[in-house]
Design a protein around this motif. Structure first.
Motif, short mmCIF file in Angstrom:
data_model
loop_
_atom_site.label_atom_id
_atom_site.label_comp_id
_atom_site.label_asym_id
_atom_site.label_seq_id
_atom_site.Cartn_x
_atom_site.Cartn_y
_atom_site.Cartn_z
N TYR A 181 0.84 -1.18 0.00
CA TYR A 181 0.00 0.00 0.00
C TYR A 181 0.88 1.24 0.00
O TYR A 181 1.79 1.37 0.82
CB TYR A 181 -0.90 0.02 1.23
CG TYR A 181 -2.11 -0.87 1.12
CD1 TYR A 181 -2.70 -1.11 -0.12
CD2 TYR A 181 -2.64 -1.47 2.25
CE1 TYR A 181 -3.80 -1.93 -0.22
CE2 TYR A 181 -3.76 -2.28 2.15
CZ TYR A 181 -4.33 -2.51 0.91
OH TYR A 181 -5.42 -3.32 0.82
N LEU A 182 0.59 2.16 -0.91
CA LEU A 182 1.35 3.40 -1.02
C LEU A 182 0.40 4.58 -1.00
O LEU A 182 -0.75 4.49 -1.43
CB LEU A 182 2.16 3.43 -2.31
CG LEU A 182 3.16 2.29 -2.56
CD1 LEU A 182 3.80 2.50 -3.93
CD2 LEU A 182 4.21 2.26 -1.47
N PHE A 183 0.89 5.71 -0.50
CA PHE A 183 0.19 6.98 -0.59
C PHE A 183 0.92 7.83 -1.62
O PHE A 183 2.14 7.99 -1.56
CB PHE A 183 0.20 7.72 0.75
CG PHE A 183 -0.77 7.18 1.75
CD1 PHE A 183 -1.98 6.68 1.35
CD2 PHE A 183 -0.46 7.20 3.10
CE1 PHE A 183 -2.88 6.20 2.28
CE2 PHE A 183 -1.34 6.72 4.04
CZ PHE A 183 -2.56 6.22 3.63
N ILE A 184 0.19 8.40 -2.56
CA ILE A 184 0.76 9.31 -3.54
C ILE A 184 0.21 10.70 -3.29
O ILE A 184 -1.00 10.89 -3.29
CB ILE A 184 0.43 8.88 -4.98
CG1 ILE A 184 0.98 7.48 -5.27
CG2 ILE A 184 0.97 9.89 -5.98
CD1 ILE A 184 0.57 6.96 -6.63
N ASN A 185 1.11 11.65 -3.06
CA ASN A 185 0.73 13.04 -2.94
C ASN A 185 1.11 13.73 -4.25
O ASN A 185 2.28 14.07 -4.46
CB ASN A 185 1.43 13.69 -1.75
CG ASN A 185 0.92 15.09 -1.48
OD1 ASN A 185 0.67 15.85 -2.40
ND2 ASN A 185 0.76 15.42 -0.21
#
Length: 788
Positions: A410-414
């Motif tokens: 799981y990754l967060f992309i800003n």
């Protein structure tokens, strides 16, 4: 606030050696595989590793395309080569790595094309599963709306299937919704204690407030037709590991020809012919049917139970399902920068199975189908344009992160900061013994930032992130696109209902209507009166508007309001109502009261019984059953007598602020005489009531509590003051506990009269606790209401 913390979060997750150790992750497994396998296999896997998975895709497809029996044959071939060329330990590591490699999912999921049906649930044993309360407002289900019921039932059952810790709350007050909930089991309940329009549509701001009052770990608002799959519970569990408050949003994809259903137990998905289908295959089948260029507009909104507000300011009274409220809500959350806003649309498996009907239109509506109910969407548009920042400020996306999955992580992309974050770092840091951050101190948060990248695995994450970011900017269902709305103030709102149609919609089975007449100076008292009637489940009321301001306000508040049809041609109609000076005895008061009797007469002539109640009358119980028991040709009115003893029908003691009139010939004739007398009087209508019905000086009095109008033979009964006390009787308003004192007497209502000035009247009623409206949030006070 949320993003400043993200930018300074320390890296905590470290992959171990990328050599031959299995701890090294996939690259480590590939190296072990290359050592233990034969030359051809080793070369293929080495090429796959070097290319970031290109050859591995076809290799993995060959593995998944064969039965486990064939897979076993391939493993046995490797076993032979392993025994002749390498140590058993290497062979064991090879087999383990192959199994891990196969179970990681296909390359399409690595690149974020389709969310995995079963993403990893990190550290499930480190805490209990979250309790989740899902709130929704189902569409009404008539006998002809089988499709609506079937699709909504499938959606709710899919929510219940994701976890035994899920409870579902259905907003509604229609009997069909209660029957619907009863058929779905004990985990589904109905909540009717929120605000509705007179046509039965719930208000979005009370839905949110009720969800916020839940004691569950996570509150969810969702469209009633959106179907969820089990990775929903996993995502929420992972989000709960974050050490700050968040708001998660997901836009459901449209899926045509959804032909799947759940078994009776709600555990297994089935094909149209009844055959079983696992979640992997089901989602693969849905992908070609998803319209990636069209946004369903159906939103899932979830937030954790925290101390941080969802946004600054007050949520306006949007009508649910009539546009703009979702955009306004998300935009304010982003602009406020109080919580981290997570877009999980790419990861959360949620589908909207086609377009369904709208809320059931009640009989008697002049507007026909819902497409003609433009005042509701126009009202929402006006609220969105007048309040908040949606209409003039570009959304701040610096605290918006996209939740994606790359290479099983799981990754967060800003996108705004062109930065990638790892969720898994939270769990690694906790296992290393870091203490939980006790507040919103994002400078010490446990979410790790990954930039620049230091390994091939991280480079692949970056490639995946770039790909998802590109898709996100082009996706018509992205939050960026979703928030692009055009807002212009519409012309003054107008309900397409005549007085006759409002009576047809709102009157009860005995053709009885409760009428209140008010101007803008009494808007708060009007709303408290309306809220109290709704608490008593009384819906057969209508509002006569004395001015344009109260009419517009009432439309926005979803009230059944109408303008006096005769006002434009009546020179005595009030048109300059003062905010503070329209109290008892004033010229404004005199004109207002004459409108009330004239409206009552119109309604009586249309064949409806009328209970006229001023908005300063507090209702403890529903008085209609008692009032109807007296039969026709009897007008029942409150006595304004202030003395505790003696006759209550003395001259000028009939209170025209609370009376009940039957639609019969004697009553209509007598009311016509009252209206005519008042039109030529320099006083209010109240003296005209007494002088006409009881005779000047009380010559038509009978006993201590009656009068008889001789020409029409109408009996006037002055109501028992213990049941219907006026504002001066027994000093009730001066009691320390007004409610208890009244209920001990058996009061059905209490009139807040015998006091001069609107402000003093308002203060007295609010301070007594006989108040049912929150003026700041513009919603009724309910038992669940949370006060700050």
């Amino acid at each position: 606030m949320a993003v400043m913390g993200l930018a300074t979060m320390a890296t905590a997750r470290t992959r171990a050696n990328t050599g031959s150790s299995i701890i090294g992750g996939r690259s480590g497994c590939r190296r072990v595989a290359a050592i233990g396998a034969g030359p051809a296999t080793a070369a293929a896997m080495a090429d796959a590793s070097a290319s970031g998975g290109g050859d591995a895709k076809s290799m993995r497809r060959s593995w998944h395309g064969k039965s486990w029996g064939k897979t076993a044959v391939m493993i046995r071939g490797m076993v032979g080569r392993s025994r002749s060329s390498s140590a058993p330990r290497i062979f064991a590591l090879l087999v383990i790595c192959i199994i891990i490699y196969l179970l990681r999912g296909n390359h399409q999921r690595e690149q974020g094309h389709v969310p995995p049906p079963h993403p990893p649930l990190h550290h499930r044993n480190h805490g209990r599963l979250p309790s989740i309360a899902i709130f929704t407002a189902p569409r009404l289900m008539s006998s002809s709306s089988t499709m609506v019921r079937t699709r909504q039932e499938l959606a709710v059952r899919s929510w219940l299937a994701v976890s035994p810790d899920v409870s579902v709350v259905l907003f509604g007050r229609h009997p069909s919704i209660s029957a619907f909930a009863a058929a779905l089991g004990p985990r589904v309940s109905v909540e009717s204690a929120i605000d509705f329009t007179f046509l039965g549509n719930p208000f979005f701001h009370t839905m949110v407030a009720r969800a916020q009052a839940s004691h569950s770990d996570v509150s969810v608002l969702i469209d009633p037709d959106v179907i969820l799959f089990p990775n929903f519970i996993t995502l929420l569990h992972d989000a709960l590991q974050l050490d700050y408050d968040w708001l998660l949003i997901s836009i459901a994809r449209s899926s045509s020809n959804f032909s799947f259903h759940l078994d009776d137990a709600g555990r297994q998905w089935l094909l149209g012919d009844g055959g079983e289908i696992n979640l992997d295959k089901l989602q693969e089948a849905l992908v070609p049917k998803m319209n990636l260029s069209h946004c369903s507009g159906r939103l899932l909104i979830a937030w954790n139970k925290g101390n941080i507000p969802l946004h600054f300011g007050i949520l306006p009274p949007f009508i649910y399902g009539k546009g703009f409220h979702n955009q306004w809500f998300i935009n304010e959350a982003l602009s406020s920068e109080l919580r981290l806003v997570i877009d999980a649309s790419e990861v959360l498996s949620s589908f909207y199975p086609g377009t369904l009907g709208d809320y059931l239109i009640l009989p008697g509506s002049d507007s026909g189908d819902s497409n003609k109910r433009v005042w509701e969407s126009n009202g929402n548009a006006n609220l969105a344009a007048a309040y908040g920042t949606l209409s003039f400020t570009p959304s701040k996306l610096s605290n918006l992160v996209q939740f994606v999955v790359c290479s099983g992580e799981y990754l967060f992309i800003n996108a705004e900061k062109d930065t990638l974050y790892l969720l898994d770092a939270v769990h690694q840091q906790r296992s290393n013994g870091l203490n939980k951050v006790p507040s919103q101190d994002h400078e010490k948060s446990l979410l790790s930032q990954r930039k620049p990248f230091q390994s091939k695995v991280e480079e692949r994450w970056r490639t995946c992130g770039d790909y998802n970011n590109l898709r996100y900017t082009e996706d018509k269902c992205s939050i960026n696109e979703f928030l692009k709305v055009s807002l212009t103030l519409s012309p003054p709102l107008f309900l397409p209902f005549s007085l006759e149609s409002l009576l047809q919609i709102n009157a009860d089975e005995s053709k009885t209507i409760v009428l209140a007449v008010a101007g803008d100076s009494y808007r708060d008292m009007l709303m408290s009166w309306v809220c109290r009637l709704q608490h008593l489940s009384i819906t057969n009321f209508i509002i006569g508007a004395l001015d344009s301001d109260i009419y517009q306000f009432s439309v926005i508040q979803g009230l059944p309001v109408f303008k006096d049809p005769l006002a434009p041609n009546d020179p005595l109609a009030p048109n300059d109502i003062s905010f503070n000076d329209c109290h008892f005895g004033s010229e404004c008061f005199q004109r207002v009261t004459k409108v009330k009797s004239r409206l009552v007469l119109q309604i009586l002539k249309l064949g409806y019984n009328v209970l006229l109640s001023d908005v300063d009358v507090y209702w403890f119980h529903n008085p209609l059953p008692y009032l109807r028991s007296f039969g026709p040709a009897v007008l029942l009115a409150q006595s304004d007598e202030y003395k505790n003893t003696g006759p209550i029908n003395l001259p000028r003691r009939l209170n025209s602020g609370f009376y009940f009139a039957h639609s019969d010939i004697p009553t209509i004739s007598a009311m016509g005489k009252v209206v005519k007398h008042a039109s030529t009087s320099g006083l209010s209508e109240q003296p005209s009531f007494y002088d006409v019905l009881c005779g000047e000086g009380g010559i038509n009095r009978i006993g201590h509590n009656k009068c008889l109008e001789p020409e029409t033979n109408l009996t006037v009964l002055f109501l028992d003051r213990d049941l219907f006390p006026n504002g001066a009787f027994k000093g009730l308003w001066e009691k320390h506990d007004v409610r208890t004192a009244c209920l001990k007497m058996g009061c059905l209502i209490l009139h807040n009269n015998w006091i001069s000035g609107r402000k003093r009247k308002l203060e007295r009623q609010v301070s007594s606790g006989l108040w049912a409206y929150n003026t700041s949030s513009r919603m009724c006070l309910h038992s669940w209401h949370v006060t700050n």
